[in-house]
Design an enzyme around this catalytic site. Structure first.
Site, mmCIF file in Angstrom:
data_model
loop_
_atom_site.group_PDB
_atom_site.id
_atom_site.type_symbol
_atom_site.label_atom_id
_atom_site.label_comp_id
_atom_site.label_asym_id
_atom_site.label_seq_id
_atom_site.Cartn_x
_atom_site.Cartn_y
_atom_site.Cartn_z
ATOM 1 N N ASP A 176 37.411 41.699 44.181
ATOM 2 C CA ASP A 176 36.606 40.642 43.269
ATOM 3 C C ASP A 176 35.226 40.891 43.115
ATOM 4 O O ASP A 176 34.606 40.200 43.606
ATOM 5 C CB ASP A 176 37.026 39.249 43.754
ATOM 6 C CG ASP A 176 36.718 38.115 42.681
ATOM 7 O OD1 ASP A 176 36.475 38.569 41.393
ATOM 8 O OD2 ASP A 176 36.647 37.021 42.938
ATOM 9 N N GLU A 234 36.538 41.145 30.969
ATOM 10 C CA GLU A 234 36.583 39.597 30.534
ATOM 11 C C GLU A 234 35.995 39.333 28.928
ATOM 12 O O GLU A 234 35.106 39.872 28.572
ATOM 13 C CB GLU A 234 35.798 38.599 31.386
ATOM 14 C CG GLU A 234 36.337 37.023 30.981
ATOM 15 C CD GLU A 234 36.113 36.251 32.140
ATOM 16 O OE1 GLU A 234 36.116 35.128 32.147
ATOM 17 O OE2 GLU A 234 36.069 36.889 33.370
ATOM 18 N N LYS A 286 40.786 40.022 30.324
ATOM 19 C CA LYS A 286 40.592 38.866 31.151
ATOM 20 C C LYS A 286 40.372 37.499 29.969
ATOM 21 O O LYS A 286 39.267 37.635 29.638
ATOM 22 C CB LYS A 286 39.840 38.766 32.218
ATOM 23 C CG LYS A 286 39.829 37.976 33.453
ATOM 24 C CD LYS A 286 38.906 38.329 34.491
ATOM 25 C CE LYS A 286 38.667 37.437 35.809
ATOM 26 N NZ LYS A 286 37.836 37.851 36.507
ATOM 27 N N THR A 315 42.629 33.937 33.399
ATOM 28 C CA THR A 315 41.920 33.334 34.494
ATOM 29 C C THR A 315 41.551 31.935 34.439
ATOM 30 O O THR A 315 41.866 30.982 33.246
ATOM 31 C CB THR A 315 40.494 34.172 34.688
ATOM 32 O OG1 THR A 315 39.776 33.947 35.742
ATOM 33 C CG2 THR A 315 39.832 34.188 33.457
ATOM 34 N N PHE A 346 43.354 30.029 40.913
ATOM 35 C CA PHE A 346 41.879 29.566 41.833
ATOM 36 C C PHE A 346 42.386 28.910 42.864
ATOM 37 O O PHE A 346 42.794 27.749 42.736
ATOM 38 C CB PHE A 346 40.837 29.210 40.893
ATOM 39 C CG PHE A 346 40.087 30.046 40.142
ATOM 40 C CD1 PHE A 346 40.611 31.441 39.395
ATOM 41 C CD2 PHE A 346 38.644 30.078 39.661
ATOM 42 C CE1 PHE A 346 40.021 32.319 38.849
ATOM 43 C CE2 PHE A 346 37.913 30.842 38.883
ATOM 44 C CZ PHE A 346 38.800 32.009 38.556
#
Length: 316
Positions: free
Chosen positions: A17, A94, A130, A154, A176
């Site tokens: 990450d 993303e 993403k 996400t 998350f």
């Protein structure tokens, strides 16, 4: 004794990450994920200066705003290309968080990112686009998956988001963990007695079992960890995306790592497909999820604006 990181790899695919190329080279993850916050942090490192220069030199547009937007896309792809030199799997790139409630804008930028990668010889089998797990983002991902572009959904906090993503056939979700715990602690909850009592760990565990029970193929990748206890409590999750500091702690840890998530093999027909009103109501009923999704979108957008400001100063 085998490190906790190596033991974890026996149960779950490990993903980095970070956009930090040095950290990725050090830990040998399967995949790597990036976002505007990580790109902004990476852009401050000296070794990224040539990548920024490359993006700026290639940026095109009729005015400064368009050139900055193009440079931001080029930088994300340039960093992604460097990451792909170090990993066997995929890099997540993303879409601008400011498109989170615009399906068509999300589709347009996603297709542009894929085309930019293809121009430098990177096929879509090495990519994940993403996208924030809003209703509009999920619809964009559903269309992209039909086009052969795999997606990573996400900012996923609610069970409703997870169900809608699976039903849309997205390749991967990033529920998350740490931000869920953050919200509960900020709203008066006691610190969990054990990692298994952590509300973020419990959320991912519930999603993972639902997917297995109903034979959804969507990959569950736990994300946003605050400590190694959260990570190890999800050993057995399909994938786990972990920051460099926690990867280092796991590499130095030597305690036993048992499998936490076990597929019993029990299967059941999928429930009726979730439509938009049901999605919006069920997500709205989760105060944590509505707060954290909105907050996450705002923070990613803020970091995107900071990144663009840096690029604008260089382009101006």
């Amino acid at each position: 004794m085998t490190s906790q990181l190596e033991q974890l790899r026996a149960y779950s695919a490990v993903v980095a990450d970070t956009g930090d190329i040095d950290a990725i080279a050090r830990f040998h993850p399967l995949d790597a994920t990036t976002n505007p916050s990580l790109l902004l942090k990476a852009a401050s490192l000296p070794r990224y200066a040539p990548l920024i220069d490359s993006a700026i030199s290639q940026a095109r547009g009729t005015d400064l705003t368009a050139r900055v937007a193009d440079a931001a896309d080029l930088l994300a792809v340039t960093v992604g290309v460097e990451i792909l030199k170090l990993i066997p799997g995929r890099v997540s790139t993303e879409v601008d968080a400011r498109h989170s409630f615009d399906t068509q804008a999300t589709l347009a930028q996603a297709r542009k990112l894929v085309a930019l990668y293809e121009q430098v010889g990177i096929g879509r089998e090495r990519l994940l686009i993403k996208i924030a797990s809003t209703w509009e983002g999920i619809r964009a991902a559903e269309q992209l998956e039909r086009e052969g572009v795999n997606c990573n959904l996400t900012l996923l906090f609610s069970f409703a988001q997870a169900v809608a993503c699976a039903e849309a056939g997205v390749f991967l979700i990033s529920p998350f963990v740490g931000r869920i715990l953050d919200w509960h602690l900020a709203n008066g909850a006691e610190k969990p007695a054990t990692p298994q009592d952590d509300p973020g760990v419990q959320s991912v565990t519930r999603i993972w079992h639902h997917y297995k029970r109903h034979a959804f193929n969507t990959v569950v990748m736990g994300a946003s960890f605050r400590n190694t206890g959260q990570v190890l409590a999800l050993a057995g999750c399909d994938r786990l995306t972990i920051s460099p500091d926690l990867l280092q702690a796991l590499a130095e840890g030597t305690g036993d790592v048992p499998r936490a998530l076990v597929d019993t093999g029990e299967r059941a027909p999928a429930p009726a497909r979730m439509d938009e009103p049901v999605f919006r109501w069920e997500h709205n009923e989760d105060a944590m999820a509505t707060d954290k999704l909105a907050d996450g979108i705002r923070k990613f957008a803020a970091d995107q604006r900071k990144l663009e400001a840096m690029l604008a100063a260089r382009l101006g």
